[in-house]
Design an enzyme around this catalytic site. Sequence first.
Site, PDB file in Angstrom:
ATOM      1  N   ARG A 183       0.806  -1.215   0.000  1.00 57.25           N
ATOM      2  CA  ARG A 183       0.000   0.000   0.000  1.00 57.25           C
ATOM      3  C   ARG A 183       0.846   1.276   0.000  1.00 57.25           C
ATOM      4  O   ARG A 183       0.427   2.297  -0.493  1.00 57.25           O
ATOM      5  CB  ARG A 183      -0.896   0.006   1.239  1.00 57.25           C
ATOM      6  CG  ARG A 183      -2.320  -0.362   0.872  1.00 57.25           C
ATOM      7  CD  ARG A 183      -3.178  -0.329   2.096  1.00 57.25           C
ATOM      8  NE  ARG A 183      -2.419  -0.823   3.246  1.00 57.25           N
ATOM      9  CZ  ARG A 183      -2.938  -1.000   4.450  1.00 57.25           C
ATOM     10  NH1 ARG A 183      -4.184  -0.728   4.666  1.00 57.25           N
ATOM     11  NH2 ARG A 183      -2.220  -1.470   5.444  1.00 57.25           N
ATOM     12  N   LYS A 215       2.095 -18.777   6.518  1.00 52.91           N
ATOM     13  CA  LYS A 215       1.314 -19.050   7.710  1.00 52.91           C
ATOM     14  C   LYS A 215       1.058 -17.747   8.446  1.00 52.91           C
ATOM     15  O   LYS A 215       1.811 -16.813   8.232  1.00 52.91           O
ATOM     16  CB  LYS A 215       2.020 -20.071   8.581  1.00 52.91           C
ATOM     17  CG  LYS A 215       3.249 -19.525   9.333  1.00 52.91           C
ATOM     18  CD  LYS A 215       3.750 -20.525  10.304  1.00 52.91           C
ATOM     19  CE  LYS A 215       3.141 -20.307  11.658  1.00 52.91           C
ATOM     20  NZ  LYS A 215       4.043 -19.673  12.638  1.00 52.91           N
ATOM     21  N   ASP A 263       5.576 -23.761   4.864  1.00 51.58           N
ATOM     22  CA  ASP A 263       5.940 -24.014   6.251  1.00 51.58           C
ATOM     23  C   ASP A 263       7.455 -24.026   6.216  1.00 51.58           C
ATOM     24  O   ASP A 263       8.054 -24.977   5.696  1.00 51.58           O
ATOM     25  CB  ASP A 263       5.411 -25.359   6.741  1.00 51.58           C
ATOM     26  CG  ASP A 263       5.728 -25.561   8.209  1.00 51.58           C
ATOM     27  OD1 ASP A 263       6.897 -25.387   8.591  1.00 51.58           O
ATOM     28  OD2 ASP A 263       4.816 -25.870   8.992  1.00 51.58           O
ATOM     29  N   HIS A 264       8.082 -22.976   6.736  1.00 53.11           N
ATOM     30  CA  HIS A 264       9.517 -22.851   6.466  1.00 53.11           C
ATOM     31  C   HIS A 264      10.337 -23.966   7.109  1.00 53.11           C
ATOM     32  O   HIS A 264      11.464 -24.206   6.715  1.00 53.11           O
ATOM     33  CB  HIS A 264      10.041 -21.450   6.819  1.00 53.11           C
ATOM     34  CG  HIS A 264      10.291 -21.232   8.283  1.00 53.11           C
ATOM     35  ND1 HIS A 264       9.300 -20.936   9.164  1.00 53.11           N
ATOM     36  CD2 HIS A 264      11.434 -21.255   9.012  1.00 53.11           C
ATOM     37  CE1 HIS A 264       9.818 -20.805  10.379  1.00 53.11           C
ATOM     38  NE2 HIS A 264      11.118 -20.989  10.312  1.00 53.11           N
ATOM     39  N   LYS A 287      14.138 -26.431   5.886  1.00 56.03           N
ATOM     40  CA  LYS A 287      15.391 -26.566   6.645  1.00 56.03           C
ATOM     41  C   LYS A 287      16.156 -27.791   6.167  1.00 56.03           C
ATOM     42  O   LYS A 287      15.575 -28.846   5.942  1.00 56.03           O
ATOM     43  CB  LYS A 287      15.095 -26.678   8.148  1.00 56.03           C
ATOM     44  CG  LYS A 287      14.612 -25.353   8.752  1.00 56.03           C
ATOM     45  CD  LYS A 287      14.449 -25.483  10.249  1.00 56.03           C
ATOM     46  CE  LYS A 287      13.742 -24.283  10.839  1.00 56.03           C
ATOM     47  NZ  LYS A 287      14.611 -23.157  11.163  1.00 56.03           N
ATOM     48  N   GLU A 333      13.108 -22.171  21.973  1.00 61.97           N
ATOM     49  CA  GLU A 333      13.631 -20.869  21.556  1.00 61.97           C
ATOM     50  C   GLU A 333      14.047 -20.076  22.781  1.00 61.97           C
ATOM     51  O   GLU A 333      13.446 -20.233  23.843  1.00 61.97           O
ATOM     52  CB  GLU A 333      12.549 -20.090  20.812  1.00 61.97           C
ATOM     53  CG  GLU A 333      12.073 -20.759  19.537  1.00 61.97           C
ATOM     54  CD  GLU A 333      11.084 -19.867  18.800  1.00 61.97           C
ATOM     55  OE1 GLU A 333      11.519 -19.139  17.909  1.00 61.97           O
ATOM     56  OE2 GLU A 333       9.896 -19.889  19.136  1.00 61.97           O
ATOM     57  N   ASP A 337       0.816 -21.366  16.765  1.00 62.10           N
ATOM     58  CA  ASP A 337       1.986 -20.773  16.126  1.00 62.10           C
ATOM     59  C   ASP A 337       3.026 -21.831  15.736  1.00 62.10           C
ATOM     60  O   ASP A 337       3.701 -21.689  14.721  1.00 62.10           O
ATOM     61  CB  ASP A 337       2.609 -19.747  17.091  1.00 62.10           C
ATOM     62  CG  ASP A 337       3.770 -18.991  16.466  1.00 62.10           C
ATOM     63  OD1 ASP A 337       3.573 -18.417  15.381  1.00 62.10           O
ATOM     64  OD2 ASP A 337       4.871 -18.967  17.058  1.00 62.10           O
ATOM     65  N   HIS A 396       4.654 -26.282  12.264  1.00 58.63           N
ATOM     66  CA  HIS A 396       6.037 -26.758  12.206  1.00 58.63           C
ATOM     67  C   HIS A 396       6.218 -28.127  12.866  1.00 58.63           C
ATOM     68  O   HIS A 396       6.821 -29.033  12.299  1.00 58.63           O
ATOM     69  CB  HIS A 396       6.981 -25.762  12.883  1.00 58.63           C
ATOM     70  CG  HIS A 396       6.904 -24.374  12.316  1.00 58.63           C
ATOM     71  ND1 HIS A 396       6.701 -24.137  10.976  1.00 58.63           N
ATOM     72  CD2 HIS A 396       7.018 -23.160  12.891  1.00 58.63           C
ATOM     73  CE1 HIS A 396       6.686 -22.819  10.772  1.00 58.63           C
ATOM     74  NE2 HIS A 396       6.869 -22.213  11.914  1.00 58.63           N
ATOM     75  N   LYS A 418       8.922 -20.503  24.102  1.00 54.59           N
ATOM     76  CA  LYS A 418       9.776 -19.317  23.974  1.00 54.59           C
ATOM     77  C   LYS A 418      10.415 -19.022  25.320  1.00 54.59           C
ATOM     78  O   LYS A 418       9.936 -19.458  26.349  1.00 54.59           O
ATOM     79  CB  LYS A 418       8.941 -18.128  23.512  1.00 54.59           C
ATOM     80  CG  LYS A 418       8.387 -18.339  22.099  1.00 54.59           C
ATOM     81  CD  LYS A 418       7.965 -17.045  21.460  1.00 54.59           C
ATOM     82  CE  LYS A 418       7.375 -17.270  20.083  1.00 54.59           C
ATOM     83  NZ  LYS A 418       8.363 -17.620  19.066  1.00 54.59           N
TER      84      LYS A 418
HETATM   85  C1  BG6 Z   1       7.595 -18.919  13.130  1.00 49.73           C
HETATM   86  C2  BG6 Z   1       6.841 -18.578  14.376  1.00 49.73           C
HETATM   87  O1  BG6 Z   1       6.767 -19.570  12.216  1.00 49.73           O
HETATM   88  O2  BG6 Z   1       8.700 -19.753  13.457  1.00 49.73           O
HETATM   89  C3  BG6 Z   1       7.745 -17.906  15.384  1.00 49.73           C
HETATM   90  O3  BG6 Z   1       5.746 -17.725  14.065  1.00 49.73           O
HETATM   91  C4  BG6 Z   1       8.976 -18.741  15.629  1.00 49.73           C
HETATM   92  O4  BG6 Z   1       7.053 -17.642  16.591  1.00 49.73           O
HETATM   93  C5  BG6 Z   1       9.637 -19.169  14.333  1.00 49.73           C
HETATM   94  O5  BG6 Z   1       9.883 -17.991  16.407  1.00 49.73           O
HETATM   95  C6  BG6 Z   1      10.754 -20.162  14.573  1.00 49.73           C
HETATM   96  O6  BG6 Z   1      11.461 -20.352  13.387  1.00 49.73           O
HETATM   97  P1  BG6 Z   1      13.000 -20.774  13.408  1.00 49.73           P
HETATM   98  O7  BG6 Z   1      13.333 -21.018  11.978  1.00 49.73           O
HETATM   99  O8  BG6 Z   1      13.742 -19.634  14.004  1.00 49.73           O
HETATM  100  O9  BG6 Z   1      13.076 -22.001  14.259  1.00 49.73           O
END
Ligand code: BG6
Length: 478
Positions: free
Chosen positions: A46, A143, A172-173, A177, A211, A230, A235, A326
């Site tokens: 935007r 996501k 889904d990243h 990995k 984390e 989340d 994941h 976390k």
């Molecule tokens: C994200 C979450 O999808 O993945 C975050 O929304 C999280 O809360 C993150 O911190 C973790 O990703 P990675 O690659 O750092 O383990």
Amino acid sequence: IPVEPFDLVIFGGTGDLARRKILPGLFRRFVAGQIEPEARIIGAARSELDDAGYRAFVGEAIADFGGNETRQKKKLKSFLDMLGYVTVDAKGDTGWEELAERVTDDRIRAFYFSVGPGLFGDLAKRLHKHGMADAQSRIVVEKPFGRDLESARDLNRGLAQHFDESQIYRIDHYLGKETVQNLMAVRFGNMLFEPLWNSQYVDHIQITVAETVGVGDRGGYYDKSGAMRDMVQNHMMQLLCLIAMEPPAKFDPDAVRDEKLKVIRALDPVEKDDLVRGQYEGDGTQPGYRNQVENRDSTTESFVALKLHISNWRWAGTPFYLRTGKRLRERASEIAVVFKDTPHSIFGPEAGNHRNILTIKLQPNEGIELGVTIKEPGPGGMRLVDVPLDMTFAEALGPEEADFPDAYERLIMDVIRGNQTLFMRGDEVEAAWAWTDPIIAGWQDRGDVPLAYTSGSSGPDDALMLMHRDGRRWREIK
Ligand code: BG6
């Protein structure tokens, strides 16, 4: 191997994900020679910006998040030359004609929806209306893909009106990995493990994604989601699927995703006593969760531990323990496959209990470790000791080969190549919500309040109990 020239439009092109991950990632692929200078990357958002303004924005993003490649000044200039910007209103008509003129007809066109799910349907509709939803087009969605089964179904329906499933790439990243993909290589590329990969030989499996960071400035989003939505629904569920699925007949998108779906559908509902929720407290130097999200009464969880069962022939009787949170002691993500004791110890009780554990480490030091029991060296008799057969990728392959592309880099290149193997299919996402929804509904119905845990700890003690009461324990987070 370079991918063919493409047009990539990033909706939300000035947003945080674009700045931190997508754009620096594209630059690194460019430096690596995988993206040809003929490709075009168009930011769309935007904000009122022109091409020059966007190039300056991206230049800064790369300086901040581009890693070592940032030093390549000449490359940076050529990369920035590939960029353009169009001001677009997802809910109105502004900018769409211009965008349609900018993208090329006879190339792969990828549209990255790096925006909240509330805009997915609008973007799909307008792409269609302005003639950009043909067979050359793909869309990439981030996501959270909904917040429950119903909203995920709505999103799927909205996208399906204008795009075929084969054109939809749900990210889904974690699937991008390196070690996650290695999990499949280890399972299905070796004879060694698969015969033992079942409840006859595996005592239990634990999956940890720990984390050290808190919710940071994402409190607004996070407080409405919590760790279950989340991390677990997506994941961790994906990790669980890859570790538990049957061997697909081929390494192709639908064969792999069919097998993953079967795992999700075989999950038992989780009993209330098999669930632990936690929320971090401040530790004097860092604020607690409730302060960070500016909600004094928040009952959202920043930690979840749970025990689950997969009801099928392979896994009946082998529990899976998952935990994520976390502000924990260490950043450590791993999957540990804990094998059963030998049926009989010929060395007598003083040799102790020993088990083989296969650990797949996702981060920080990606690698695979197999714990093997051997004789303790020396004259002290037949004492046993566990030693690791350790294959840290950086050590085994040399730092260069182990310099993996970031998950996002790999996944974006897969979009251009048209390979959906590492993306979630619509039915998978829905099945994952169908399993998650009753857990969250249970918490709500019971008015469940998460247990407080200290920042920098390993989570609430009840999470330790979840294992102890079964005579098992979590691997130390280190
Ligand atoms: C994200 C979450 O999808 O993945 C975050 O929304 C999280 O809360 C993150 O911190 C973790 O990703 P990675 O690659 O750092 O383990």
